[in-house]
Structures are given as C-alpha cells and as structure tokens.
Enzyme design. Structure first.
Site, short mmCIF file in Angstrom:
data_model
loop_
_atom_site.label_atom_id
_atom_site.label_comp_id
_atom_site.label_asym_id
_atom_site.label_seq_id
_atom_site.Cartn_x
_atom_site.Cartn_y
_atom_site.Cartn_z
N GLU A 285 0.75 -1.34 -0.11
CA GLU A 285 0.01 0.14 -0.09
C GLU A 285 0.97 1.19 -0.05
O GLU A 285 0.60 2.21 -0.69
CB GLU A 285 -1.18 -0.01 1.18
CG GLU A 285 -1.86 -1.17 1.21
CD GLU A 285 -2.82 -1.44 0.00
OE1 GLU A 285 -2.97 -0.16 -0.60
OE2 GLU A 285 -3.18 -2.63 -0.29
N ASP A 366 3.73 -4.05 -5.85
CA ASP A 366 4.25 -5.35 -5.29
C ASP A 366 5.92 -5.22 -5.42
O ASP A 366 6.54 -5.76 -4.52
CB ASP A 366 3.97 -6.63 -6.30
CG ASP A 366 2.25 -7.06 -6.07
OD1 ASP A 366 1.83 -6.63 -4.89
OD2 ASP A 366 1.77 -7.80 -6.74
ZN ZN Z 1 -2.62 -2.71 -4.57
#
Ligand code: ZN
Length: 422
Positions: A285, A366
């Site tokens: 996030e 990611d």
């Molecule tokens: Zn995401």
C-alpha cells in the site's frame, strides 16, 4: 434521424451485452475445465487443500451463474427506463411537482434527475439483496444483518441527497448561466469537486460506515512504525477498519491525497495474517503512495471528464437525441440523464484499458514491497493467504481477467514477484 440514433444505441448496447455475457460464459467454462483436471494451480499446491480448492471453484461458479441473470436483468432495466415511456412520464411528473410545490430555480431538473436515480436505486435492490444475503451468506462471507443493511442504504440515500443535490444544482446552474463555454466552467467545477471528494472521503465519509482505529500496540504496530519511517510515510495515516461487521472478506487499501492520505487494513486481514504478511501488505500500500498512483488515476479521470463534457456540449441542444428517447424537447437535466444512460454502452471498451493501468500499478506496488522488505517471501505468502481465504478464482480465463480485473491474477502476481531480484 431518431431511428438512426436508437439503432446506433441498440448496436452498442447489444455489443456490450454480448462481450460481457460472453466473457462470463467463457470464464465459467474455463473454471469448470480446470476443475475437471483436479489440479490445483502452481504456487497453491502446498498452501491449499483440495477441499479449499473445491470450495473456491463452487464460489466462483455460483457467482458466475448469478452474474448471468444479473447481467440480463440490469440490461432489461436500462431498456425499460429508455423505451417504456418512463422518462417522459418522470419529466412531466417533475414539472407538475415543481410547479405546485417548489418555485426555486432548477427545481424541476433536480426532481427529474433524482427520480431517475431513485428508479435505478430501487431496481438494484433485488440483485444486491440476493448477492448479500444468499450468495455471500452461502459461503460464509456475509456478516451484514438486515438492520445494518437497511441503515447502510438509508445513509447512502441521505448522502446522495445532502451531497448529490447541491452538486447537481451547481452543475445545472453553470450549464445555464455561463454561456456557450459552460462545459469548460463545469469541467473546472466537477474536477474540483472530485478532488474535494478524494480529500474528504477518508476522514468524513468512510467513517460514517465504518470505525477506523489506529493499529493496536504490539509487534505489528512497532514494525509498521519502523517501516513507515524508512519509507517516509506518516504513521498517523495507518488504520485498522472493522470490515468484519459486514463481511468475512479481507482487504487493505490506500486512499486520499496530501494530508488526508490513509492506509487501511481490514480487521479481518490483520486476524488472518502473520505479522510478516501484514507488513508486506502494508509495504504494498505504501508503494501505491510512493509511486503516486492515486494522483495518476485522478489525472486519467480528469481527462475523461474533459472529453465527456465536450461531447455533452455537442449533444445538449441536439433535439433528435431527446425525441429518440421519447422526450419532447432538449433540456439540461434531460441531457445529463440521457448522457449518463448512454455513456456506458458508448465507452465500455475503455473498461479494460483502465484496468490495464490499474494492474500496472499493482505490479509496481508489489515490486516496491519486495524491494523495500528485501524479501519476496512475505509478499508472496500474503497473496496466497488472501487468495485462499477469499476463495478467489484461481483459474480465470485470460480474456475475462484482462477485461474485468483491476488486479493481476494471483498467479500472475506471484510469478512476477519471483522474477524480482532482491
Ligand atoms: Zn494494490
């Protein structure tokens, strides 16, 4: 001319239906075929029992079969609104009501738009109720009570009135009062309004529906503080949310810009993950924050807004468009209603493009998480955990996921994570 407009609309409308209905069918077959081989896809074999895989297949099939009928139902509602004479009836009804009770400017337009929105709100209830209390409940996900459901809907309706009506009034006023470049004025107003909503949503609107609390003291919190400091994210913006009061699904998100930005972890996610996994989700996030994804999406949205309003400015006085759908003469309120009903079929092919951009952002987040933690393991484990616990579809058809998915499939994400050097 009117016939040509209706014909053109029906052609796009049918095309959108065929694409979306067809993709759902293709996806259902693909999931069944994969299931027939009884092979749990790579990356999940070690972390998933065949019972869990079976349950995820059943959940996916149940949702797809429901989607089949929901798709048909939603289309019928739109056709009914456009061609049954409901629009001219509501227009006349709003005129009568405004004449008798409201002498204010734009009252008729406001009532008309609100009435059409109310029709769609009511029409959406059957599928929404079925999905919440039958489908989700059957797989143990639904935690919403009837009381909470009702309160949610009333709050939504109230917000629609408190925020939506003044907003609509301002748009109708700008359309009428600012001359032939009204659409530019309206563009600045709506763009500013959208920005304001992004800012106030996390602190003023989301808390009307959920409780947000700072993360509880403990190892997770301490390690998050450490990570946030390293990355340069203010920890006052990290919250846990009581998602469990509505659903057992787990999630996390990043929202807002500037001082209003927030990372929100569902309590369901915190409960089901190890500290390492939850930290990986948080790092992901923060990746959205560091890579300025919200800002980029806002820019894209603003470009679409500009183009959309330009098109609207060409159509707003074009009488055949109104006559085609049963209205006698052009009006600004009717133009807004028609535009919002027709823009779906006219722009559905943009859906996969927006999703493509969103998936790009997910890959970037990611990668950020893996590079920041200097470890691939926790991010991969977190993804497996989320996929298994949410009974996500392990084997979506590639066309289906390319069109509908805002996130890459779990398999795609894990293979890309494994390719990141650490
Ligand atoms: Zn995401």
């Amino acid at each position: 001319m009117e016939q040509l407009i209706v014909g053109l609309f029906l052609a796009f409308f049918a095309l959108e239906f065929v694409v979306e209905f067809g993709l759902n069918e293709v996806n259902l077959r693909h999931v069944r075929a994969s299931w027939a081989e009884k092979k749990i896809p790579d990356f999940f074999e070690r972390n998933m029992s065949s019972d869990e895989y079976e349950k995820s297949v059943e959940y996916t099939l149940a949702k797809g079969q429901f989607q089949r009928w929901a798709e048909i139902y939603d289309r019928l509602v739109i056709l009914m609104v456009l061609f049954s004479g409901l629009l001219p009836f509501l227009e006349q009804f709003s005129k009568n009501l405004a004449d008798r009770f409201f002498s204010t400017i734009h009252a008729q337009g406001l009532i008309f738009c609100f009435a059409v929105a109310l029709v769609f709100f009511i029409a959406s209830l059957p599928t929404d109720l079925y999905s919440t209390f039958k489908l989700e409940a059957r797989f143990g996900f639904n935690k919403t009570t009837w009381k909470l459901y009702l309160i949610d809907k009333l709050k939504g309706l109230l917000l629609g009135i408190l925020i939506g009506l003044p907003f609509l009034f301002a748009v109708l006023w700008l359309m009428q009062a600012t001359g032939s470049y009204w659409w530019i004025w309206t563009f600045f107003f709506v763009a500013g309004f959208e920005l304001l909503m992004v800012i106030i949503y996390p602190t003023l609107i989301a808390p009307l529906f959920n409780k947000f609390e700072p993360l509880p003291e403990g190892e997770l919190r301490n390690r998050i503080l450490h990570l946030a400091e390293r990355v340069g994210f203010k920890t006052s913006g990290i919250f846990s949310m009581d998602g469990s009061k509505r659903s057992a699904h787990s999630n996390a998100y990043f929202t807002g810009i500037g001082k209003a930005k927030r990372i929100v972890l569902f309590d369901t996610l915190i409960a089901q993950m190890t500290i390492d996994q939850a930290l990986a989700v948080l790092a992901h996030e923060m990746g959205h924050y560091k890579k300025k994804h919200i800002r980029r999406m806002l820019v894209v949205q603003t470009v679409f807004l500009f183009l959309g309003l330009y098109v609207l400015s060409l159509l707003v006085d074009y009488k055949p468009l109104f006559v085609a759908f049963g209205l006698e003469a052009p009006s600004n309120a009717a133009a807004l209603v028609l535009f919002s009903l027709l823009s779906g079929p006219a722009t559905f092919f943009l859906v996969p493009l927006i999703n493509l951009l969103s998936r790009k952002h997910e890959y970037e987040a990611d990668r950020f998480a893996v590079e920041t933690l200097r470890n691939r393991q926790p991010m991969e484990e977190a993804l497996v955990n989320l996929t298994v616990k949410n009974l996500s579809n392990l084997t979506p058809h590639p066309w289906y996921s390319a069109y509908h998915y805002s996130h890459p499939t779990p398999t795609e994400r894990i293979s890309s994570i494994r390719a990141i050097p650490v």
